[in-house]
Design a protein around this motif. Structure first.
Motif, short mmCIF file in Angstrom:
data_model
loop_
_atom_site.label_atom_id
_atom_site.label_comp_id
_atom_site.label_asym_id
_atom_site.label_seq_id
_atom_site.Cartn_x
_atom_site.Cartn_y
_atom_site.Cartn_z
N ALA A 199 -11.46 -26.02 -58.41
CA ALA A 199 -10.40 -26.63 -57.59
C ALA A 199 -10.90 -26.86 -56.16
O ALA A 199 -10.63 -27.90 -55.56
CB ALA A 199 -9.16 -25.76 -57.60
N ASN A 200 -11.64 -25.89 -55.61
CA ASN A 200 -12.16 -26.03 -54.25
C ASN A 200 -13.15 -27.19 -54.15
O ASN A 200 -13.17 -27.90 -53.14
CB ASN A 200 -12.81 -24.73 -53.79
N LEU A 201 -13.97 -27.40 -55.18
CA LEU A 201 -14.90 -28.54 -55.17
C LEU A 201 -14.12 -29.85 -55.20
O LEU A 201 -14.48 -30.81 -54.51
CB LEU A 201 -15.86 -28.45 -56.35
N ILE A 202 -13.05 -29.91 -55.98
CA ILE A 202 -12.23 -31.12 -56.06
C ILE A 202 -11.54 -31.37 -54.72
O ILE A 202 -11.54 -32.50 -54.22
CB ILE A 202 -11.20 -31.01 -57.21
N MET A 203 -10.99 -30.32 -54.12
CA MET A 203 -10.34 -30.48 -52.81
C MET A 203 -11.35 -30.89 -51.74
O MET A 203 -10.99 -31.51 -50.75
CB MET A 203 -9.60 -29.20 -52.42
N GLY A 204 -12.62 -30.59 -51.98
CA GLY A 204 -13.68 -31.02 -51.07
C GLY A 204 -14.14 -32.45 -51.32
O GLY A 204 -15.06 -32.93 -50.66
N GLY A 205 -13.52 -33.15 -52.29
CA GLY A 205 -13.81 -34.56 -52.49
C GLY A 205 -14.50 -34.90 -53.80
O GLY A 205 -14.77 -36.07 -54.07
N MET A 206 -14.80 -33.92 -54.63
CA MET A 206 -15.47 -34.19 -55.91
C MET A 206 -14.46 -34.59 -56.98
O MET A 206 -13.32 -34.15 -56.96
CB MET A 206 -16.22 -32.96 -56.41
N GLU A 207 -14.93 -35.36 -57.91
CA GLU A 207 -14.17 -35.67 -59.12
C GLU A 207 -14.34 -34.49 -60.07
O GLU A 207 -15.36 -33.79 -60.02
CB GLU A 207 -14.72 -36.98 -59.70
N LEU A 208 -13.36 -34.22 -60.94
CA LEU A 208 -13.38 -33.06 -61.82
C LEU A 208 -14.67 -32.98 -62.63
O LEU A 208 -15.28 -31.92 -62.73
CB LEU A 208 -12.16 -33.05 -62.75
N GLY A 209 -15.11 -34.09 -63.20
CA GLY A 209 -16.34 -34.08 -64.00
C GLY A 209 -17.55 -33.64 -63.19
O GLY A 209 -18.38 -32.85 -63.66
N ALA A 210 -17.66 -34.13 -61.97
CA ALA A 210 -18.78 -33.75 -61.10
C ALA A 210 -18.68 -32.28 -60.72
O ALA A 210 -19.70 -31.56 -60.66
CB ALA A 210 -18.81 -34.63 -59.86
N ALA A 211 -17.46 -31.81 -60.48
CA ALA A 211 -17.27 -30.39 -60.14
C ALA A 211 -17.66 -29.51 -61.33
O ALA A 211 -18.31 -28.47 -61.15
CB ALA A 211 -15.82 -30.14 -59.72
N LYS B 161 -18.18 -35.02 -68.50
CA LYS B 161 -16.96 -35.77 -68.80
C LYS B 161 -17.13 -36.69 -70.02
O LYS B 161 -16.17 -37.16 -70.58
CB LYS B 161 -16.46 -36.54 -67.58
N GLU B 162 -18.35 -36.92 -70.43
CA GLU B 162 -18.59 -37.65 -71.67
C GLU B 162 -18.93 -36.68 -72.80
O GLU B 162 -19.40 -37.07 -73.85
CB GLU B 162 -19.68 -38.70 -71.50
N GLY B 163 -18.67 -35.41 -72.55
CA GLY B 163 -18.90 -34.36 -73.56
C GLY B 163 -17.68 -33.48 -73.66
O GLY B 163 -16.57 -33.96 -73.84
N ASP B 164 -17.89 -32.18 -73.47
CA ASP B 164 -16.79 -31.23 -73.68
C ASP B 164 -15.81 -31.15 -72.52
O ASP B 164 -14.69 -30.70 -72.68
CB ASP B 164 -17.32 -29.85 -74.04
N GLY B 165 -16.20 -31.60 -71.33
CA GLY B 165 -15.31 -31.62 -70.19
C GLY B 165 -14.81 -30.22 -69.82
O GLY B 165 -15.20 -29.21 -70.42
N ALA B 166 -13.92 -30.17 -68.83
CA ALA B 166 -13.40 -28.89 -68.36
C ALA B 166 -12.68 -28.13 -69.46
O ALA B 166 -12.88 -26.93 -69.63
CB ALA B 166 -12.46 -29.10 -67.16
#
Length: 189
Positions: A129-141, A152-157
């Protein structure tokens, strides 16, 4: 609600074309499986990269639903010969001090009928969540935290956090089936 048995749903002689507003293989596979579970007729499911018209990481229900709707509509505009268009958009939302992840599904058909559904939601760990609040997209985080590439093209979060018990394909597939309810129960919608 009594859901009709597959054999009671009207069949068609030709293959029907479903366009998913994404080239993400998980979204395409989820859509393919959901359509084949609900309907007996033959479908060809293809992905097409279209613009969602929202931020890379949508925040909240409104923006995420708008992204799914835009993906379905833009897929329709790009390939109007299809029978169905599907938009899948993942989002996050701050809720009571925790960040939740979810996705919206929108299905349109050639007659203008609309179906939509939302996946289950789940809390993200604070580190993600902190990475996302810092501007990352969930997949990148996810990739950064779990030391993966293109999750995000695999198992995802959802897949990583459930240790594969709930796959991303299954997660989307259930919501796609729910979005197909109006099409499987035409006399009621």
């Amino acid at each position: 609600m009594n859901f009709p048995k597959r054999s009671n749903i009207q069949q068609t002689a030709r293959q029907q074309l479903v366009i998913v507003g994404s080239r993400n293989p998980v979204k395409i596979k989820s859509t393919d499986h959901a359509f084949h579970k609900i309907f007996e007729h033959a479908f060809v499911v293809q992905g097409l990269e279209v613009n969602s018209g929202v931020s890379d990481q949508p925040l909240g229900d409104e923006e995420t639903l708008k992204g799914a709707m835009n993906r379905a509509k833009n897929a329709n505009m790009a390939f109007p010969e299809a029978d169905y268009w599907v938009g899948i958009e993942g989002g996050v939302e701050n809720n009571n001090g925790k960040m939740n992840a979810f996705a919206f599904i929108v299905v349109l058909d050639k007659n203008g009928k609309l179906g939509k559904a939302k996946t289950a939601t789940f809390d993200l760990p604070d580190v993600i969540a902190n990475l996302i609040m810092g501007g990352m997209e969930l997949g990148a985080a996810d990739d950064q935290h779990f030391n993966r590439e293109n999750s995000k093209e695999g198992d995802g979060a959802v897949g990583m956090l459930t240790h594969g018990i709930v796959t991303r394909k299954e997660y989307y597939e259930q919501a796609i089936i729910l979005a197909l309810i109006p099409f499987a129960n035409e006399s009621m919608y």
